[in-house]
Motif scaffolding. Structure first.
Motif, PDB file in Angstrom:
ATOM      1  N   ARG A  16      34.975  17.102  54.282  1.00 37.05           N
ATOM      2  CA  ARG A  16      34.874  17.343  55.606  1.00 37.05           C
ATOM      3  C   ARG A  16      35.914  17.289  56.657  1.00 37.05           C
ATOM      4  O   ARG A  16      35.999  17.199  57.782  1.00 37.05           O
ATOM      5  N   ASP A  17      36.913  16.208  56.283  1.00 35.35           N
ATOM      6  CA  ASP A  17      37.690  15.451  56.974  1.00 35.35           C
ATOM      7  C   ASP A  17      39.272  16.479  56.561  1.00 35.35           C
ATOM      8  O   ASP A  17      39.457  16.835  55.810  1.00 35.35           O
ATOM      9  N   PRO A  18      39.520  17.066  57.957  1.00 36.66           N
ATOM     10  CA  PRO A  18      40.577  18.053  57.943  1.00 36.66           C
ATOM     11  C   PRO A  18      41.903  17.603  57.256  1.00 36.66           C
ATOM     12  O   PRO A  18      42.481  18.301  56.517  1.00 36.66           O
ATOM     13  N   GLU A  19      42.355  16.337  57.498  1.00 36.33           N
ATOM     14  CA  GLU A  19      43.572  15.847  56.392  1.00 36.33           C
ATOM     15  C   GLU A  19      43.614  15.462  55.273  1.00 36.33           C
ATOM     16  O   GLU A  19      44.319  16.159  54.560  1.00 36.33           O
ATOM     17  N   LYS A  20      42.363  15.113  54.868  1.00 39.56           N
ATOM     18  CA  LYS A  20      42.041  15.044  53.298  1.00 39.56           C
ATOM     19  C   LYS A  20      42.043  16.314  52.635  1.00 39.56           C
ATOM     20  O   LYS A  20      42.520  16.650  51.582  1.00 39.56           O
ATOM     21  N   ALA A  21      41.339  17.282  53.246  1.00 43.36           N
ATOM     22  CA  ALA A  21      40.992  18.751  52.804  1.00 43.36           C
ATOM     23  C   ALA A  21      42.512  19.497  52.789  1.00 43.36           C
ATOM     24  O   ALA A  21      42.764  19.999  51.743  1.00 43.36           O
ATOM     25  N   SER A  22      43.206  19.236  53.887  1.00 40.97           N
ATOM     26  CA  SER A  22      44.727  19.716  53.729  1.00 40.97           C
ATOM     27  C   SER A  22      45.515  19.240  52.491  1.00 40.97           C
ATOM     28  O   SER A  22      46.106  19.965  52.008  1.00 40.97           O
ATOM     29  N   ASP A  23      45.439  17.803  52.076  1.00 40.10           N
ATOM     30  CA  ASP A  23      45.986  17.504  50.964  1.00 40.10           C
ATOM     31  C   ASP A  23      45.631  18.161  49.769  1.00 40.10           C
ATOM     32  O   ASP A  23      46.342  18.442  48.754  1.00 40.10           O
ATOM     33  N   ILE A  24      44.131  18.370  49.577  1.00 36.58           N
ATOM     34  CA  ILE A  24      43.697  18.791  48.424  1.00 36.58           C
ATOM     35  C   ILE A  24      44.108  20.505  48.582  1.00 36.58           C
ATOM     36  O   ILE A  24      44.614  20.935  47.556  1.00 36.58           O
ATOM     37  N   ALA A  25      44.137  20.973  49.655  1.00 39.21           N
ATOM     38  CA  ALA A  25      44.738  22.452  49.646  1.00 39.21           C
ATOM     39  C   ALA A  25      45.980  22.410  49.206  1.00 39.21           C
ATOM     40  O   ALA A  25      46.475  23.288  48.762  1.00 39.21           O
ATOM     41  N   ASN A  26      46.715  21.694  49.579  1.00 43.41           N
ATOM     42  CA  ASN A  26      48.308  21.582  49.168  1.00 43.41           C
ATOM     43  C   ASN A  26      48.503  21.522  47.584  1.00 43.41           C
ATOM     44  O   ASN A  26      49.277  21.917  46.843  1.00 43.41           O
ATOM     45  N   GLU A  27      47.384  20.725  47.156  1.00 45.43           N
ATOM     46  CA  GLU A  27      47.543  20.552  45.531  1.00 45.43           C
ATOM     47  C   GLU A  27      47.252  21.812  44.852  1.00 45.43           C
ATOM     48  O   GLU A  27      47.703  22.421  43.860  1.00 45.43           O
ATOM     49  N   ILE A  28      46.219  22.795  45.594  1.00 48.09           N
ATOM     50  CA  ILE A  28      45.832  23.924  45.171  1.00 48.09           C
ATOM     51  C   ILE A  28      46.847  24.775  45.174  1.00 48.09           C
ATOM     52  O   ILE A  28      47.299  25.613  44.193  1.00 48.09           O
ATOM     53  N   ARG A  29      47.713  25.052  46.279  1.00 49.98           N
ATOM     54  CA  ARG A  29      48.884  25.598  46.397  1.00 49.98           C
ATOM     55  C   ARG A  29      49.891  25.318  45.183  1.00 49.98           C
ATOM     56  O   ARG A  29      50.594  26.183  44.688  1.00 49.98           O
ATOM     57  N   MET A  30      50.251  24.108  44.905  1.00 44.17           N
ATOM     58  CA  MET A  30      51.111  23.653  44.044  1.00 44.17           C
ATOM     59  C   MET A  30      50.570  24.281  42.617  1.00 44.17           C
ATOM     60  O   MET A  30      51.487  24.607  41.666  1.00 44.17           O
ATOM     61  N   GLU A  31      49.433  24.344  42.135  1.00 43.84           N
ATOM     62  CA  GLU A  31      48.811  24.703  41.140  1.00 43.84           C
ATOM     63  C   GLU A  31      49.267  26.230  40.981  1.00 43.84           C
ATOM     64  O   GLU A  31      49.636  26.840  40.072  1.00 43.84           O
ATOM     65  N   TRP A  32      48.849  26.822  42.193  1.00 47.89           N
ATOM     66  CA  TRP A  32      49.159  28.279  42.391  1.00 47.89           C
ATOM     67  C   TRP A  32      50.526  28.857  42.158  1.00 47.89           C
ATOM     68  O   TRP A  32      50.909  29.899  41.494  1.00 47.89           O
ATOM     69  N   ASN A  33      51.479  27.960  42.295  1.00 54.37           N
ATOM     70  CA  ASN A  33      52.792  28.312  42.205  1.00 54.37           C
ATOM     71  C   ASN A  33      53.475  28.298  40.910  1.00 54.37           C
ATOM     72  O   ASN A  33      54.194  28.886  40.517  1.00 54.37           O
ATOM     73  N   ASP A  34      52.658  27.701  39.893  1.00 56.68           N
ATOM     74  CA  ASP A  34      53.152  27.959  38.490  1.00 56.68           C
ATOM     75  C   ASP A  34      52.488  29.164  37.855  1.00 56.68           C
ATOM     76  O   ASP A  34      51.163  28.841  37.522  1.00 56.68           O
ATOM     77  N   SER A  35      53.245  29.947  37.303  1.00 60.04           N
ATOM     78  CA  SER A  35      52.869  31.156  36.786  1.00 60.04           C
ATOM     79  C   SER A  35      52.491  30.993  35.140  1.00 60.04           C
ATOM     80  O   SER A  35      51.863  31.845  34.631  1.00 60.04           O
ATOM     81  N   GLY A  36      53.154  29.948  34.882  1.00 60.51           N
ATOM     82  CA  GLY A  36      53.166  29.790  33.338  1.00 60.51           C
ATOM     83  C   GLY A  36      54.309  30.440  32.731  1.00 60.51           C
ATOM     84  O   GLY A  36      54.174  30.411  31.453  1.00 60.51           O
ATOM     85  N   SER A  37      54.889  31.004  33.353  1.00 59.43           N
ATOM     86  CA  SER A  37      56.014  31.844  32.680  1.00 59.43           C
ATOM     87  C   SER A  37      57.568  31.199  33.569  1.00 59.43           C
ATOM     88  O   SER A  37      57.406  31.597  34.645  1.00 59.43           O
ATOM     89  N   ALA A  38      58.649  30.862  32.792  1.00 59.46           N
ATOM     90  CA  ALA A  38      59.574  30.405  33.236  1.00 59.46           C
ATOM     91  C   ALA A  38      60.190  31.793  34.086  1.00 59.46           C
ATOM     92  O   ALA A  38      60.825  31.577  35.273  1.00 59.46           O
TER      93      ALA A  38
END
Length: 211
Positions: free
Chosen positions: A67-89
């Protein structure tokens, strides 16, 4: 803040955002991890033996509880980093080329790179998401919505795509469907303040129209 502008801010992913409106945006997004590192934020440690999908599920579970916006933003950024890797170079390289082309306003070239990434790995949601962004920037809202729907088929929790859907629906003047899109967003990412503001404003507007 307009839904269209929030479409840009919410979707920050890779060095680029879900949408690229200015050439300076990739640099701003790249600074995020460094800024986040300065905060005293306790993030749950993921199981090192977990699969990428399990790790994403853990992050989304944290995001929904936070529920803390800043902590949630950090988690969202982690999710984005995961999304950025397709698994294919190869696909990752095509995405980087597309990002650079968008930054340099070479939209046709960016579309070609994204089309190729999608053809090579059609189950990679972020390539569809990036193409939805580019179509949105180019004013091709029908194509953008079609790509967004594909993103959400692959990853229903994609908050960047949900904010894009809200932006397009807002442009069409459909307040009820726009509110539903923001409600779907908040079900995934409840601590996002701008999404809260957008949803509250629309809810009040619709309630006023009924009286």
């Amino acid at each position: 803040m307009s839904a269209m502008r929030f479409f840009a801010l919410t979707s920050a992913a890779l060095p680029l955002a879900f949408i690229l409106l200015t050439s300076s945006f990739p640099a701003a997004a790249a600074e995020k991890p460094a800024a986040a590192a300065k905060k005293d934020v306790i993030v749950e440690q993921a199981d090192t033996n977990s699969s990428p999908k399990q790790h994403l599920d853990q992050l989304f579970s944290q995001l929904k509880r936070e529920r803390d916006p800043e902590k949630a933003s950090d988690i969202a950024n982690e999710i984005r980093m995961e999304w950025n890797d397709s698994g294919s170079a190869t696909v990752n390289l095509l995405m980087q080329w597309a990002d650079k082309a968008i930054e340099e306003k070479r939209n046709p070239a960016a579309l070609d790179f994204l089309d190729e990434a999608i053809a090579l790995k059609p189950d990679y949601a972020e390539s569809w998401n990036r193409r939805a962004t580019l179509n949105f920037v180019m004013g091709n809202y029908r194509k953008s919505m079609s790509d967004i729907e594909r993103v959400l088929d692959l990853e229903p929790r994609h908050f960047g795509a949900l904010s894009g859907m809200a932006a397009i629906l807002s442009n069409s003047g459909n307040d009820q469907l726009t509110l539903k899109a923001w409600e779907r967003f908040l079900d995934v990412y409840p601590a996002e303040r701008t999404a809260q503001e957008q949803a509250n404003t629309l809810a009040e507007k619709l309630a006023g129209n009924r009286t």
